[in-house]
Structures are given as structure tokens and as C-alpha cells.
Design a protein around this motif. Structure first.
Motif, short mmCIF file in Angstrom:
data_model
loop_
_atom_site.label_atom_id
_atom_site.label_comp_id
_atom_site.label_asym_id
_atom_site.label_seq_id
_atom_site.Cartn_x
_atom_site.Cartn_y
_atom_site.Cartn_z
N VAL A 1 0.82 -1.22 0.00
CA VAL A 1 0.00 0.00 0.00
C VAL A 1 0.86 1.27 0.00
N ASP A 2 2.16 1.12 -0.19
CA ASP A 2 3.07 2.27 -0.16
C ASP A 2 3.32 2.82 -1.55
N ALA A 3 3.50 4.16 -1.60
CA ALA A 3 3.78 4.84 -2.86
C ALA A 3 4.70 6.02 -2.57
N GLY A 4 5.11 6.72 -3.64
CA GLY A 4 5.95 7.90 -3.45
C GLY A 4 7.40 7.60 -3.19
N ILE A 5 7.81 6.36 -3.46
CA ILE A 5 9.20 5.93 -3.28
C ILE A 5 9.77 5.64 -4.67
N ALA A 6 11.03 5.99 -4.88
CA ALA A 6 11.63 5.84 -6.21
C ALA A 6 11.61 4.38 -6.66
N ALA A 7 11.40 4.17 -7.97
CA ALA A 7 11.44 2.83 -8.54
C ALA A 7 12.80 2.20 -8.31
N ASN A 8 12.79 0.95 -7.88
CA ASN A 8 14.01 0.16 -7.62
C ASN A 8 14.84 0.68 -6.45
N GLU A 9 14.24 1.50 -5.59
CA GLU A 9 14.95 1.97 -4.39
C GLU A 9 15.05 0.84 -3.37
N ARG A 10 16.23 0.72 -2.76
CA ARG A 10 16.43 -0.27 -1.72
C ARG A 10 15.75 0.21 -0.44
N VAL A 11 14.94 -0.64 0.14
CA VAL A 11 14.19 -0.29 1.35
C VAL A 11 14.24 -1.48 2.30
N GLU A 12 13.53 -1.35 3.42
CA GLU A 12 13.35 -2.47 4.35
C GLU A 12 11.86 -2.66 4.60
N VAL A 13 11.48 -3.88 4.85
CA VAL A 13 10.08 -4.23 5.08
C VAL A 13 9.94 -4.80 6.49
N VAL A 14 8.89 -4.38 7.19
CA VAL A 14 8.57 -4.99 8.48
C VAL A 14 7.15 -5.55 8.42
#
Length: 363
Positions: free
Chosen positions: A263-276
């Protein structure tokens, strides 16, 4: 932010020689709310309490109480009172004299002192204990005496420095309810210091999560638990399953070798993130029906649920809280919904984080 805060910190720094214990603290506390400063030992939470009380001086910045700068105002001139971790009761005085101590310092007349002490004793369910020695009181009763001694002075703000830490688990839980009910009934501002996240979640209107002299994230207990800003907060507040991930595009994320709807948006395509993903949001199912498949490694019964630990094919550990029992060594599926995936950007500030959440609400 409150328009007329009872306490404000503006760019506050506290330093002891080379040791910087608070770094650019900004906060505003509203009247009549229960605030908690939460973090490990040495993070600076008690220093904030001491700056509000006047027990230590600001190195840089401004502290205000009721709109007035109090940087140079001594503790006895501030409209705050403190309940200490060890209660700091006078062993040579009985309950009445412990509570009356501050009033006698103010040179109040005997009748007024008796009326005020009687009133606060009734409030704290200690009527009839006036002549009891402190050494004859239980831990919970001593804590009530310490709170009564603070409240009898009718402070605008009550500061509580880990006052429940010396109590056993059952009494500690009981006192959490009592403190919360007391704060709501009195309508004064409580500022509570603890390292216990369950305590913070149970009692607070708002929590300030601290690390290394900084406020990492602030918000309601639900906000902090459901939307942690980073791995530190997610780990500190409750149990968490955290894995590295890649944001493919808006509402689409990849982790553990698979792509999932989120349900997340507004983050750059292929950006490295973390998921909880929280353990209670994972549902045990068959490998065929699961979005993930793990091999059960351990299982503990926690009373209201089983705590199950499993590992996926990439070696990531997954904790599940379930009322269903698993079998150690078996392969099980884990099902979760898109809204159960919380995406954390690496290095995101709280201001950026809040702006991103607001953008979701506007859509």
C-alpha cells in the motif's frame, strides 16, 4: 502541534564536557496529556526530565513552561513535581509527614496542610495510613505515597522517572492502569520515562522514541507500532520481522525473491528499502496457500498464542504469533495482506516520513 503548549524545547542541547547527551531536541507538550519518553539506558530521556524539572541546566537552546523561559529558573520555582525511580521518601517520617513535606516548606498553615494531605491520601487510596512508617509499606504503597507527595503541591506537570521499575510484574501492570486513570481524572500533564515498550504502548497519548540523544520518532502508540520509521523503532517497539527489499514501483515491492502488492507509494522505482511485518499479521497456512514458505525451527507456548520461528529458503528468520499449533521441522505457508507490509526507507527523516504518510491520506 499544540497551539498553546505547556512545555516546549527549542533546539535544546545538553553537553557534559565532551559528552553530548542531547542533540538539538525540539518538542511541544500539550496540557492534560500522558507523554512517554522511551528508549534504552543512556539515550537522554532522563536528561530531558531533569531539564524540565530544573535539576540540570541547558547547554544551548530554550525550555519554556506555560510560555515562560525557564532556563535559569530553579526547581522550587517551577510548577512541576517529580516522582523518582527510588521514590526518595524520607524513612524517618511517617506517611503524613512525607506527603506534607513540600507544604511545610511553603509555610502553609496546619489546617490547610491537613486538608490537602487528607484529600490526596483519599485520591491515592491511602486513607488510614497517615501514621504508618515508610518501612512498613509495600512497594506499591510506597509508590502511591511518592505520587501523593508530588500531587499535593498541585503541579501543572508531573514527571515520573521509571517509577514502576522496582515493582513485580503483577503490581506493575496494576499501577499502569492506576497511573493512566489518575492522569485522565486529574487532567494534568504527565511526562513518563521508561525503557519498557509495553508500558509505553499501554499508557501513553504520545510517545517519543529516543536514541543517542535524539528523538527518532514521535506519535501515538498506534502510529509508532503500525508505522515505525526505521529498523531501530520497529525492533524497539514490539516484535518484528524485518527483511531487505526493493520498491519495484508504487504499490509493488520485492523481497525474499518474490514480488508482492503493498500500500506504499511515493518511493523511487528500484529503491532499496526495508520491510517490516508484525508476527501477529502472519497467518499460518499450507505451503500452497502461503505467500511465503518457511520451515518451522522452534515453537513456544506463550499463553494466548504460540510463538513460532521459521526460516525461508534464503535464511531469513520469521516469527509468527498464532493460536494454531505447528510442528517443528514441517514446511508451512505464511499468508499476509498488502496492508500488513510496512515499507521503511533507509535514512528517511521523521519530517520526510510524515509528509509521505500525509500524501497517502490525500489520495
Amino acid at each position: 502541534m499544540p497551539e498553546n503548549p505547556i512545555i516546549t524545547f527549542e533546539n535544546v542541547k545538553k553537553q557534559y564536557e565532551e559528552d553530548v547527551v542531547l542533540k538539538n531536541i525540539n518538542l511541544k507538550l500539550e496540557r492534560g496529556k500522558f507523554y512517554t519518553l522511551l528508549g534504552p539506558s543512556g539515550c537522554g530521556k532522563t536528561t530531558i526530565l531533569n531539564l524540565i524539572a530544573g535539576f540540570t541546566e541547558v547547554t544551548e537552546g530554550t525550555v519554556t513552561i506555560n510560555g515562560e523561559k525557564v532556563n535559569d529558573v530553579p526547581p522550587n520555582k517551577r510548577t512541576v513535581n517529580t516522582v523518582f525511580q527510588d521514590y526518595a521518601l524520607f524513612p524517618h517520617m511517617n506517611v503524613f509527614e512525607n506527603i506534607a513535606f513540600g507544604l511545610r516548606i511553603k509555610k502553609m498553615d496546619t489546617k490547610t496542610i491537613e486538608e490537602k494531605v487528607a484529600s490526596v491520601l483519599k485520591m491515592m487510596r491511602l486513607s488510614g495510613y497517615e501514621n504508618r512508617a515508610i518501612s512498613e509499606m509495600s512497594g506499591g504503597q510506597r509508590q502511591r505515597v511518592a505520587i501523593a507527595r508530588a500531587l499535593v503541591n498541585e503541579p501543572d506537570v508531573l514527571l515520573l522517572d521509571e517509577p514502576l521499575s522496582a515493582l513485580d510484574l503483577k503490581l506493575r501492570t496494576d499501577m499502569q492502569y492506576e497511573l493512566r486513570e489518575l492522569q485522565q481524572r486529574l487532567g494534568i500533564t504527565f511526562v513518563f520515562v521508561t525503557h519498557d515498550q509495553e508500558e509505553a504502548l499501554a499508557m501513553s497519548d504520545e510517545i517519543f522514541v529516543m536514541k543517542d540523544g535524539k528523538i527518532v520518532q514521535s506519535g501515538t502508540p498506534v502510529d509508532i507500532y503500525d508505522e515505525p520509521i526505521n529498523r531501530y523503532v520497529a525492533d524497539f517497539i514490539g516484535e518484528s520481522n524485518i527483511v531487505e527489499a526493493t520498491m519495484i514501483q508504487d504499490y509493488e515491492i520485492s523481497f525474499v525473491g518474490r514480488t508482492f502488492e503493498c500500500v506504499d507509494a511515493g518511493i523511487a522505482a528500484n529503491e532499496r528499502v526495508e520491510v517490516v511485518i508484525r508476527p501477529e499479521d502472519l497467518v499460518l497456512t499450507t505451503p500452497e496457500k502461503g505467500k511465503l514458505t518457511v520451515k518451522v525451527d522452534t515453537q513456544l507456548f506463550r499463553g494466548v498464542h504460540y510463538e513460532i520461528i521459521g526460516y525461508d529458503s534464503e535464511g531469513n528468520e520469521w516469527m509468527v504469533h498464532s493460536t494454531k499449533k505447528a510442528t517443528v521441522g514441517e514446511m508451512v505457508g505464511l499468508f499476509f495482506n498488502p496492508e500488513d507490509i510496512h515499507v521503511m526507507r533507509i535514512g528517511e527523516t521523521e519530517k520526510e516520513f510524515d509528509a509521505r504518510l500525509e500524501s497517502y491520506e490525500e489520495e
